[in-house]
Motif scaffolding. Sequence first.
Motif, PDB file in Angstrom:
ATOM      1  N   ALA A 186       0.681  -1.074  -0.038  1.00 19.22           N
ATOM      2  CA  ALA A 186       0.025   0.078  -0.027  1.00 19.22           C
ATOM      3  C   ALA A 186       0.834   1.254  -0.043  1.00 19.22           C
ATOM      4  O   ALA A 186       0.624   2.218  -0.764  1.00 19.22           O
ATOM      5  N   PRO A 187       1.960   1.184   0.763  1.00 22.21           N
ATOM      6  CA  PRO A 187       2.644   2.663   0.721  1.00 22.21           C
ATOM      7  C   PRO A 187       3.406   3.001  -0.442  1.00 22.21           C
ATOM      8  O   PRO A 187       3.889   4.081  -0.560  1.00 22.21           O
ATOM      9  N   PHE A 188       3.491   2.015  -1.277  1.00 23.47           N
ATOM     10  CA  PHE A 188       4.223   2.154  -2.589  1.00 23.47           C
ATOM     11  C   PHE A 188       3.376   2.250  -4.126  1.00 23.47           C
ATOM     12  O   PHE A 188       3.992   2.236  -5.123  1.00 23.47           O
ATOM     13  N   CYS A 238      -8.067  -5.605  -6.073  1.00 32.01           N
ATOM     14  CA  CYS A 238      -8.170  -4.378  -5.286  1.00 32.01           C
ATOM     15  C   CYS A 238      -7.901  -3.220  -6.240  1.00 32.01           C
ATOM     16  O   CYS A 238      -6.787  -2.957  -6.460  1.00 32.01           O
ATOM     17  N   PRO A 239      -8.623  -2.117  -5.480  1.00 31.60           N
ATOM     18  CA  PRO A 239      -7.879  -0.733  -5.883  1.00 31.60           C
ATOM     19  C   PRO A 239      -6.571  -0.514  -5.032  1.00 31.60           C
ATOM     20  O   PRO A 239      -6.651  -0.831  -4.057  1.00 31.60           O
ATOM     21  N   LYS A 240      -5.779   0.017  -5.537  1.00 30.45           N
ATOM     22  CA  LYS A 240      -4.555   0.640  -5.156  1.00 30.45           C
ATOM     23  C   LYS A 240      -5.326   1.611  -3.672  1.00 30.45           C
ATOM     24  O   LYS A 240      -6.287   2.480  -4.067  1.00 30.45           O
ATOM     25  N   VAL A 297     -14.569  -9.890  -1.556  1.00 28.41           N
ATOM     26  CA  VAL A 297     -14.303  -9.931  -0.310  1.00 28.41           C
ATOM     27  C   VAL A 297     -14.355  -8.796   0.362  1.00 28.41           C
ATOM     28  O   VAL A 297     -13.957  -7.912   0.077  1.00 28.41           O
ATOM     29  N   ASP A 298     -14.677  -8.673   1.727  1.00 31.19           N
ATOM     30  CA  ASP A 298     -14.642  -7.435   2.574  1.00 31.19           C
ATOM     31  C   ASP A 298     -12.938  -7.109   3.124  1.00 31.19           C
ATOM     32  O   ASP A 298     -12.715  -8.328   3.676  1.00 31.19           O
ATOM     33  N   HIS A 299     -12.569  -6.058   2.890  1.00 33.80           N
ATOM     34  CA  HIS A 299     -11.283  -6.083   3.483  1.00 33.80           C
ATOM     35  C   HIS A 299     -10.941  -4.498   3.791  1.00 33.80           C
ATOM     36  O   HIS A 299     -11.207  -3.709   2.859  1.00 33.80           O
ATOM     37  N   ASP A 300     -10.136  -4.334   4.919  1.00 36.95           N
ATOM     38  CA  ASP A 300      -9.966  -2.933   5.425  1.00 36.95           C
ATOM     39  C   ASP A 300      -8.522  -2.617   4.665  1.00 36.95           C
ATOM     40  O   ASP A 300      -7.610  -3.366   4.921  1.00 36.95           O
ATOM     41  N   SER A 301      -8.359  -1.658   4.078  1.00 39.35           N
ATOM     42  CA  SER A 301      -7.416  -1.129   3.425  1.00 39.35           C
ATOM     43  C   SER A 301      -7.114   0.614   3.406  1.00 39.35           C
ATOM     44  O   SER A 301      -8.055   0.884   3.365  1.00 39.35           O
TER      45      SER A 301
END
Lengths: 301, 301
Positions: A186-188, A238-240, A297-301
């Motif tokens: 995620a940070p990249f 997933c979206p970035k 799928v549900d996912h927190d990001s």
Amino acid sequence: MRSTIAAVLQCEVLNGPMDPHIQENRIGIICGGGSLPSELAHAAIASGCGIHLIGITGEADKRIENYPHSWIKWGEFGRMFHVLEQENCKDIVIIGTVTRPDLSQVRLDLGAVKMLPFMVSLLSGGDNSVLSNIVKFFESKGFKVRGAHEIAPSLLSPSGVVSRQSPEAADHDDIEIGLNVIQAMAPFDVGQAVVVARGHVLGVEAAEGTDDLLRRCRDLRQWGAKARTQRSGVLIKCPKPGQDLRIDLPTIGPRTLELAAEAGLKGIAVRAGHVLLADRADLLITADRHKLFVIGVDHDS
Amino acid sequence: MRSTIAAVLQCEVLNGPMDPHIQENRIGIICGGGSLPSELAHAAIASGCGIHLIGITGEADKRIENYPHSWIKWGEFGRMFHVLEQENCKDIVIIGTVTRPDLSQVRLDLGAVKMLPFMVSLLSGGDNSVLSNIVKFFESKGFKVRGAHEIAPSLLSPSGVVSRQSPEAADHDDIEIGLNVIQAMAPFDVGQAVVVARGHVLGVEAAEGTDDLLRRCRDLRQWGAKARTQRSGVLIKCPKPGQDLRIDLPTIGPRTLELAAEAGLKGIAVRAGHVLLADRADLLITADRHKLFVIGVDHDS
């Protein structure tokens, strides 16, 4: 503007098909290739919106001619803004695939030439900011750029299994790993898609696109005798984090399913509510034919 | 065993070339393709080791015939162990590239047939454990598997700039991002190599290999007009955390430099002391010709 969209979303729940020629709060849909522009037009009408489609010649599908529409060529920006104003479209959606135009063949119209210095300053901001600059460009002209998901949330991946086939325990493990990889990246500003098989990360998408990722997983699989007979693995998409869903909403379609099958995978997991399912009927038929699962799928990001 | 290697390492510092036919503590070098087996043989002799090279027919280069050697075919495992014992090699190094043999063409010798049930159990442990099972296989036969880096540390990337060209500030920023990506991917056994250009992660290597990563970065670059004229970006390459350096030491060579040049990069950064520089003279000439930098960076992971 917000109230327009709120009304639209409400409409979609409350009403059936309405007159696409309705004059107020019309949405301008700037159409690239594929089935999504027509699907969006259909969903927008079903929810009671007026629409006007602007097809980019050489990109958009003929099917857009089933709806109120105009055609523009690459470079006819002046004409595009003229049509949008004439058709009373203050909100616009940009949707569909585009090939990069051969710039030597593009002829700019007068409107575009007038905007040229402004356009150059927008486009020179570096590769990844081009999309967000396009939004700024339209907004500077007084338009509001909307995401397809705002106009037609029914096109998005729901939560849970969509296909006839369901993932098994090992597939859920692969999905979990894939989601964690995407989270770690995620940070990249990378890792929109990952392929995981039997706990091993086979491929990570950065700038090359999901189709290329699946093709190289297919090529990798050709080495393993086991892989040829026994399918395994999942594409997780997933979206970035921070991705502007208004103009770059991740999408899977029948072709993604075909490539996943060629790569010997068992299915595709997408983040629920954050990935467009293009051409859903055909997508589900393709999933059935190859016995692939598709799950939100549900996912927190 | 450990003392043998300690002595070897000491020898390399203290002594010049010695007799390759020395009888004690000879090292068996099982040779795949490329220049590394000969380079390792040369470095081992220079450090006072006795050696015996076993070239795999169809894989190893003719240059190994400059050293004490035998040839074996794929499947002649019985013969390989026989030669190793005859030549008094208790320590072995496996080095060089191998293509996957066409199993239908491989003829197993008697020694291999005897070992067959054991070999099947070793090879069936899943894709990624094959290499570590090969180590276990040799160790179960009483051999000690050594890494090329233990025998000839001079083949490893030193710390600092190796090439005539040096990285600039923007390149150091790209290197830092690449190292952080590799760090973030550490828990997932991926990310041995990353390409970063102008702060954007263009590609992440998972199972496909560095050459494929560079080829797709080259293809991506062909879209951008700016990229065609102006080079940017760095390949960052490190071992995966927990990677068994004895049989899977990351390597760059002249071909890696050629592909980096084709991908429009400015250079390559490798983790100092953890990546083999194959065919170093040619590698540096190639770097010079393309004005690429090669740097060994220190990084905790």
